[in-house]
Design an enzyme around this catalytic site. Structure first.
Site, PDB file in Angstrom:
ATOM      1  N   TYR A 138       0.823  -1.211   0.000  1.00  0.00           N
ATOM      2  CA  TYR A 138       0.000   0.000   0.000  1.00  0.00           C
ATOM      3  C   TYR A 138       0.858   1.262   0.000  1.00  0.00           C
ATOM      4  O   TYR A 138       0.437   2.324   0.471  1.00  0.00           O
ATOM      5  CB  TYR A 138      -0.983  -0.023   1.181  1.00  0.00           C
ATOM      6  CG  TYR A 138      -2.267  -0.741   0.817  1.00  0.00           C
ATOM      7  CD1 TYR A 138      -3.417  -0.036   0.498  1.00  0.00           C
ATOM      8  CD2 TYR A 138      -2.296  -2.124   0.724  1.00  0.00           C
ATOM      9  CE1 TYR A 138      -4.583  -0.689   0.127  1.00  0.00           C
ATOM     10  CE2 TYR A 138      -3.453  -2.795   0.346  1.00  0.00           C
ATOM     11  CZ  TYR A 138      -4.595  -2.066   0.050  1.00  0.00           C
ATOM     12  OH  TYR A 138      -5.745  -2.723  -0.335  1.00  0.00           O
ATOM     13  N   GLY A 251     -10.101  -5.877  -4.625  1.00  0.00           N
ATOM     14  CA  GLY A 251      -8.761  -6.259  -5.041  1.00  0.00           C
ATOM     15  C   GLY A 251      -8.062  -7.118  -4.002  1.00  0.00           C
ATOM     16  O   GLY A 251      -7.325  -8.058  -4.342  1.00  0.00           O
ATOM     17  N   ASP A 252      -8.283  -6.801  -2.731  1.00  0.00           N
ATOM     18  CA  ASP A 252      -7.720  -7.617  -1.652  1.00  0.00           C
ATOM     19  C   ASP A 252      -8.311  -9.017  -1.664  1.00  0.00           C
ATOM     20  O   ASP A 252      -7.603 -10.007  -1.473  1.00  0.00           O
ATOM     21  CB  ASP A 252      -7.975  -6.946  -0.295  1.00  0.00           C
ATOM     22  CG  ASP A 252      -7.339  -5.575  -0.200  1.00  0.00           C
ATOM     23  OD1 ASP A 252      -6.118  -5.481  -0.402  1.00  0.00           O
ATOM     24  OD2 ASP A 252      -8.054  -4.605   0.069  1.00  0.00           O
ATOM     25  N   ARG A 253      -9.634  -9.095  -1.876  1.00  0.00           N
ATOM     26  CA  ARG A 253     -10.291 -10.399  -1.946  1.00  0.00           C
ATOM     27  C   ARG A 253      -9.742 -11.203  -3.128  1.00  0.00           C
ATOM     28  O   ARG A 253      -9.515 -12.412  -3.013  1.00  0.00           O
ATOM     29  CB  ARG A 253     -11.795 -10.202  -2.094  1.00  0.00           C
ATOM     30  CG  ARG A 253     -12.620 -11.454  -2.364  1.00  0.00           C
ATOM     31  CD  ARG A 253     -12.747 -12.357  -1.147  1.00  0.00           C
ATOM     32  NE  ARG A 253     -11.637 -13.264  -0.974  1.00  0.00           N
ATOM     33  CZ  ARG A 253     -11.555 -14.157   0.004  1.00  0.00           C
ATOM     34  NH1 ARG A 253     -12.533 -14.250   0.905  1.00  0.00           N
ATOM     35  NH2 ARG A 253     -10.511 -14.943   0.100  1.00  0.00           N
ATOM     36  N   ALA A 256      -6.071 -12.450  -2.338  1.00  0.00           N
ATOM     37  CA  ALA A 256      -6.099 -13.508  -1.339  1.00  0.00           C
ATOM     38  C   ALA A 256      -6.601 -14.817  -1.935  1.00  0.00           C
ATOM     39  O   ALA A 256      -6.027 -15.891  -1.701  1.00  0.00           O
ATOM     40  CB  ALA A 256      -6.980 -13.082  -0.160  1.00  0.00           C
TER      41      ALA A 256
END
Length: 452
Positions: A138, A251-253, A256
């Protein structure tokens, strides 16, 4: 159980939610009457939380400050194994003001550029023992640390490493399994102007060469993803339709889920396709706003029709439903579905299961299995969700869904629709749309049998 280590920058996300029904007398801005203040871990912290919710063994490696916001962040990370070093910068805090389901404004604190932090021996030890790594950059400097980069470069040839980059962050180390920029990030990094899929592909090709990764997987928002391996053709992986007002966390999902599937042995295309479906499910369940749900569906493979209907209902929209076997889609079906969708803000199709169709139509039916029938329906622009039911009538699934409008073809009379009384019980309406007698699955099946 195999351990996924999440490495990267964490931040504190704060949601201040309430209702806005009047303007301020001091300025033409809405006044939000606050009902709730919620805090959660963002950045690498959100990735770790999502993996923990998936039932995965996860460990978060990051740096933390010693300010008040860091104390709140530690509380938000409760239950996640954490190894952290000291940060020489304030904790980034992103605060969103929401009126109902709409964001009014966001303001950021402590988000100015930060120096590259040191990493401890314990941090490096945890990363070295990982079975897979997600790098959630980030732009706070951690991924530029030389010792950490050397270790990640060594691991990249041994285990799946998924690198989610940031415009202000360091380049991925060579050899990682996948780098997952979004389209805007990829175009900017590659110096490409927007131009649809051709521009996205050119950007992916440039970045694959520059980063020397095993693949680049561009997330394309509602269009899904583009996966480009180092050897082979690019794959476009379309996303199912999802009604979502806030794409935060998608985007994080995706990153992961991609790491999980690569760790489980999937090839790139299969893993990326599963990650697209998981991100869609995440958004259909409310995105980050749904993290507190008692029965999360973030790991499921398809968006949830019930969640889609709930979202529409929450913003005051009209939920429309129709039902049937839909075995061999034809023009009559298409006209019925289009007409039904025009009556409200989403259309949910209640679909008879294979056993249900056999009981209604005979042992030779269905011609197409429920999974394929559902996929065909879901691919139509006018269909927002599909619910498969096992019973002979849709009464049970309608009781769960509770649509505002139930639609059937004009060949039905009210006395042939026992569910009409059920619909009325919660204030819904049953309507019919024009029937097209020259078009039917039975006629199509008979014609095909003669041709055969």
């Amino acid at each position: 159980m195999k351990t996924i280590v999440v490495v990267g920058d964490v931040l504190l996300d704060t949601d201040i939610s309430g209702s806005a029904q009047r303007l301020s007398p001091d300025a033409p801005v809405p006044v939000v009457d606050v009902d709730d203040v919620g805090r959660r871990a963002g950045g690498a912290g959100l990735v770790a939380r999502l993996l923990e919710r998936d039932g995965r063994q996860v460990h978060l490696v990051t740096v933390l400050s010693d300010d008040d916001a860091s104390g709140l962040l530690r509380t938000a990370l409760a239950g996640i194994p954490l190894t952290s070093g000291p940060s020489d910068a304030p904790t980034p805090v992103k605060t969103r003001i929401r009126a109902g389901t709409h964001a009014v404004v966001r303001f950021d604190q402590g988000c100015s550029p930060a120096p590259v932090p040191a990493v401890t021996a314990q941090m490096l030890s945890v990363v070295a023992a990982a079975d897979a790594v997600v790098v959630a950059d980030y732009g706070r400097g951690l991924t530029a640390n030389p010792a950490l980069r050397d270790l990640l470069g060594t691991l990249a040839g041994r285990i799946p490493v998924v690198w989610d980059p940031h415009p202000a962050g360091a380049d991925p180390v060579p050899g990682v399994a996948a780098v997952t920029p979004n389209l805007a990030e990829a175009l900017s990094a590659a110096g490409e102007a927007p131009g649809g899929v051709p521009a996205a592909l050119r950007a992916a090709e440039k970045l694959l060469t520059r980063w020397q990764s095993q693949s680049v997987v561009l997330t394309l928002g509602a269009q899904g993803a583009l996966a480009l391996p180092a050897a082979g053709l690019a794959q476009i992986l379309p996303a199912p339709k999802v009604s979502a007002e806030d794409a935060c966390g998608a985007g994080d999902r995706f990153a992961a889920s991609l790491a999980v599937r690569l760790l489980d042995g999937d090839g790139l295309e299969t893993a990326a396709e599963g990650a697209v479906q998981a991100a869609a499910s995440f958004l259909a369940a409310g995105g980050v706003a749904g993290l507190d749900a008692e029965d999360p569906i973030f790991g499921t493979e398809t968006p949830d029709a019930m969640a889609t209907a709930a979202q529409v209902r929450a913003r005051g929209g009209t939920v429309v439903a129709t039902g049937g076997c839909f075995d061999l889609l034809h023009a009559g079906h298409a006209r019925t579905l289009l007409a039904a969708r025009g009556l409200g803000d989403c259309l949910i199709v209640c679909l008879n299961s294979d056993d249900s169709v056999r009981r209604l139509k005979g042992e030779q039916r269905p011609i197409i299995g429920a999974g394929d029938r559902a996929e065909l329906l879901q691919s139509l622009e006018c269909v927002d969700g599909v619910l498969v039911f096992e019973e002979d009538t849709p009464a049970a699934v309608l009781e769960r869904l509770r649509p505002d409008i139930w639609v059937k073809g004009g060949d039905y009379r009210e006395d042939q629709l026992p569910e009409a009384a059920l619909i009325r019980s919660w204030g819904g309406e049953t309507v019919t749309v024009p029937f097209h007698p020259a078009r039917s699955t039975t006629a199509l099946a008979s014609a095909l049998a003669k041709v055969g």
